[in-house]
Scaffold this motif. Structure first.
Motif, PDB file in Angstrom:
ATOM      1  N   SER A 201       0.840  -1.195  -0.002  1.00  0.00           N
ATOM      2  CA  SER A 201      -0.138  -0.117   0.073  1.00  0.00           C
ATOM      3  C   SER A 201       0.728   1.321  -0.118  1.00  0.00           C
ATOM      4  N   ILE A 202       0.270   2.284  -0.589  1.00  0.00           N
ATOM      5  CA  ILE A 202       0.816   3.506  -0.874  1.00  0.00           C
ATOM      6  C   ILE A 202       0.103   4.783  -0.240  1.00  0.00           C
ATOM      7  N   LEU A 203       0.393   5.410   0.532  1.00  0.00           N
ATOM      8  CA  LEU A 203      -0.374   6.518   1.129  1.00  0.00           C
ATOM      9  C   LEU A 203       0.205   7.940   0.255  1.00  0.00           C
ATOM     10  N   THR A 204      -1.015   8.655  -0.150  1.00  0.00           N
ATOM     11  CA  THR A 204      -0.514   9.900  -0.855  1.00  0.00           C
ATOM     12  C   THR A 204      -0.869  11.227   0.092  1.00  0.00           C
ATOM     13  N   ASP A 205      -0.092  12.001   0.177  1.00  0.00           N
ATOM     14  CA  ASP A 205      -0.256  13.397   0.650  1.00  0.00           C
ATOM     15  C   ASP A 205      -1.058  13.447   2.141  1.00  0.00           C
ATOM     16  N   PRO A 206      -0.447  12.663   3.145  1.00  0.00           N
ATOM     17  CA  PRO A 206      -1.147  12.827   4.379  1.00  0.00           C
ATOM     18  C   PRO A 206      -1.494  14.124   5.068  1.00  0.00           C
ATOM     19  N   CYS A 207      -2.848  14.649   5.266  1.00  0.00           N
ATOM     20  CA  CYS A 207      -3.027  15.801   5.956  1.00  0.00           C
ATOM     21  C   CYS A 207      -3.236  15.896   7.488  1.00  0.00           C
TER      22      CYS A 207
ATOM     23  N   GLY B 227      -9.566  19.630   9.051  1.00  0.00           N
ATOM     24  CA  GLY B 227     -10.754  19.105   9.503  1.00  0.00           C
ATOM     25  C   GLY B 227     -10.782  17.562   9.261  1.00  0.00           C
ATOM     26  N   TYR B 228      -9.858  16.809   8.650  1.00  0.00           N
ATOM     27  CA  TYR B 228      -9.872  15.583   8.629  1.00  0.00           C
ATOM     28  C   TYR B 228      -8.723  14.924   9.563  1.00  0.00           C
ATOM     29  N   GLU B 229      -9.604  14.537  10.549  1.00  0.00           N
ATOM     30  CA  GLU B 229      -8.894  14.016  11.914  1.00  0.00           C
ATOM     31  C   GLU B 229      -8.326  12.474  11.693  1.00  0.00           C
ATOM     32  N   LEU B 230      -7.274  12.619  11.119  1.00  0.00           N
ATOM     33  CA  LEU B 230      -6.746  11.008  10.684  1.00  0.00           C
ATOM     34  C   LEU B 230      -5.767  10.840  11.763  1.00  0.00           C
ATOM     35  N   HIS B 231      -5.420   9.531  12.061  1.00  0.00           N
ATOM     36  CA  HIS B 231      -4.398   9.222  12.902  1.00  0.00           C
ATOM     37  C   HIS B 231      -4.276   7.588  12.607  1.00  0.00           C
TER      38      HIS B 231
ATOM     39  N   LYS C 237     -14.122  21.452  -1.512  1.00  0.00           N
ATOM     40  CA  LYS C 237     -14.673  21.735  -0.202  1.00  0.00           C
ATOM     41  C   LYS C 237     -15.779  20.500   0.057  1.00  0.00           C
ATOM     42  N   THR C 238     -15.574  20.160   1.440  1.00  0.00           N
ATOM     43  CA  THR C 238     -16.702  19.107   1.947  1.00  0.00           C
ATOM     44  C   THR C 238     -16.885  19.700   3.208  1.00  0.00           C
ATOM     45  N   PRO C 239     -18.251  19.034   3.838  1.00  0.00           N
ATOM     46  CA  PRO C 239     -18.464  19.541   5.158  1.00  0.00           C
ATOM     47  C   PRO C 239     -17.370  19.429   6.355  1.00  0.00           C
ATOM     48  N   ALA C 240     -16.155  18.481   5.906  1.00  0.00           N
ATOM     49  CA  ALA C 240     -15.176  18.412   7.132  1.00  0.00           C
ATOM     50  C   ALA C 240     -14.237  19.549   6.767  1.00  0.00           C
ATOM     51  N   LEU C 241     -13.858  20.038   5.591  1.00  0.00           N
ATOM     52  CA  LEU C 241     -12.726  20.824   5.361  1.00  0.00           C
ATOM     53  C   LEU C 241     -12.863  22.241   6.176  1.00  0.00           C
ATOM     54  N   HIS C 242     -11.780  22.842   6.574  1.00  0.00           N
ATOM     55  CA  HIS C 242     -11.924  24.055   7.207  1.00  0.00           C
ATOM     56  C   HIS C 242     -11.691  25.326   6.677  1.00  0.00           C
ATOM     57  N   PHE C 243     -11.244  25.074   5.207  1.00  0.00           N
ATOM     58  CA  PHE C 243     -10.856  26.328   4.520  1.00  0.00           C
ATOM     59  C   PHE C 243     -11.785  26.362   3.359  1.00  0.00           C
ATOM     60  N   ASN C 244     -11.935  27.473   2.727  1.00  0.00           N
ATOM     61  CA  ASN C 244     -12.991  27.678   1.624  1.00  0.00           C
ATOM     62  C   ASN C 244     -12.363  27.460   0.250  1.00  0.00           C
ATOM     63  N   ILE C 245     -12.667  26.562  -0.240  1.00  0.00           N
ATOM     64  CA  ILE C 245     -12.388  26.241  -2.021  1.00  0.00           C
ATOM     65  C   ILE C 245     -13.501  25.733  -2.666  1.00  0.00           C
ATOM     66  N   GLU C 246     -13.524  25.682  -3.949  1.00  0.00           N
ATOM     67  CA  GLU C 246     -14.686  25.112  -4.543  1.00  0.00           C
ATOM     68  C   GLU C 246     -15.191  23.790  -4.320  1.00  0.00           C
ATOM     69  N   GLY C 247     -16.454  23.466  -4.373  1.00  0.00           N
ATOM     70  CA  GLY C 247     -17.021  22.124  -4.273  1.00  0.00           C
ATOM     71  C   GLY C 247     -17.243  21.441  -5.349  1.00  0.00           C
ATOM     72  N   LEU C 248     -17.981  20.284  -5.317  1.00  0.00           N
ATOM     73  CA  LEU C 248     -18.147  19.455  -6.387  1.00  0.00           C
ATOM     74  C   LEU C 248     -18.951  20.023  -7.495  1.00  0.00           C
ATOM     75  N   GLU C 249     -19.825  20.933  -7.287  1.00  0.00           N
ATOM     76  CA  GLU C 249     -20.767  21.399  -8.401  1.00  0.00           C
ATOM     77  C   GLU C 249     -20.213  21.572  -9.687  1.00  0.00           C
ATOM     78  N   PRO C 250     -18.922  22.747  -9.751  1.00  0.00           N
ATOM     79  CA  PRO C 250     -18.369  23.016 -11.041  1.00  0.00           C
ATOM     80  C   PRO C 250     -17.860  21.769 -11.776  1.00  0.00           C
ATOM     81  N   LEU C 251     -17.556  20.742 -11.068  1.00  0.00           N
ATOM     82  CA  LEU C 251     -16.966  19.647 -11.744  1.00  0.00           C
ATOM     83  C   LEU C 251     -17.880  18.560 -12.312  1.00  0.00           C
ATOM     84  N   LEU C 252     -19.203  18.787 -11.510  1.00  0.00           N
ATOM     85  CA  LEU C 252     -20.261  18.071 -12.339  1.00  0.00           C
ATOM     86  C   LEU C 252     -20.833  18.651 -13.554  1.00  0.00           C
TER      87      LEU C 252
END
Length: 215
Positions: free
Chosen positions: A20-26, A31-35, A164-179
């Protein structure tokens, strides 16, 4: 290959052999509480806190964070030089785009790419099967640019990240423009953060939207 999205630009790519390879751990500030994530290797596209947080990883995996050719277990990995902005790194620095060849699939992770890749780099990468692309704009490609790049790379599956997702703490665009920009792609919105992809099930011109890992 199994692909798991933990949120932001952090994915776990697992081969049929279990490597397994993990990419760009945040880090948790996103806002993503990973451990205690477990993996054999890690790629880091650039040295910002939302992409290089090794503290959330258990053990001592192999780390790849520069351009060049690597072998992670039996997985060939190639890093290509790029930039985090459209001014050759003067605003936000450099970025590494990583190409993985897993179970017969070419998977490309763009990191925080902030500009269209050059014709030369696109030619070196070649056609890709799975493209992991930032779409949030502001700091990276936006949805329109990510879609254009997916078309130029003839990506069979486009998976969005860094939006942008409900978890993310900073403002960027969401999924709508991609769709809106992908009316000709078949949209598969999974209610799960994990999907299995193979040469037989890959399909073509698919937009695959994963859910992020929720605590």
């Amino acid at each position: 290959m199994q692909i798991t999205w933990y949120g932001h630009s952090c994915f776990l790519l697992t081969s049929e052999s279990g490597y397994s390879i993990l990419t760009d751990p945040c880090d948790p500030e996103t806002g993503y509480e990973l451990h205690d994530l477990v993996c054999d290797a890690v790629t880091i596209s650039h040295e910002h806190h939302d992409h290089n947080c090794l503290a959330i990883i258990a053990g001592s995996p192999e780390i790849m964070r520069t351009p060049g050719e690597f072998l992670a277990g039996e997985i060939p990995v190639t890093g290509f030089s790029s930039y985090h902005d459209d001014t050759k790194g003067t605003s936000r620095g450099e970025n590494v785009v990583f190409l993985y060849q897993i179970d017969g699939l070419k998977v490309l992770h763009l990191g925080d790419l902030g500009h269209m890749l050059s014709d030369d780099v696109i030619e070196k990468i070649g056609d890709v099967d799975v493209l992991l692309a930032p779409i949030g704009g502001v700091f990276t490609l936006n949805a329109k640019m990510a879609t254009e790049l997916a078309d130029r790379l003839h990506a069979k599956v486009l998976i969005p990240m860094h939006y942008k997702t409900p978890a993310l703490h900073f403002n960027i665009e969401g999924l709508e423009p991609l769709l809106a920009a992908n009316a000709t792609r078949r949209v598969h919105h999974l209610n799960a953060n994990t999907a299995s992809l193979s040469r037989e099930t890959l399909g073509d011109r698919r937009l695959l939207i994963l859910d992020y890992k929720r605590n």
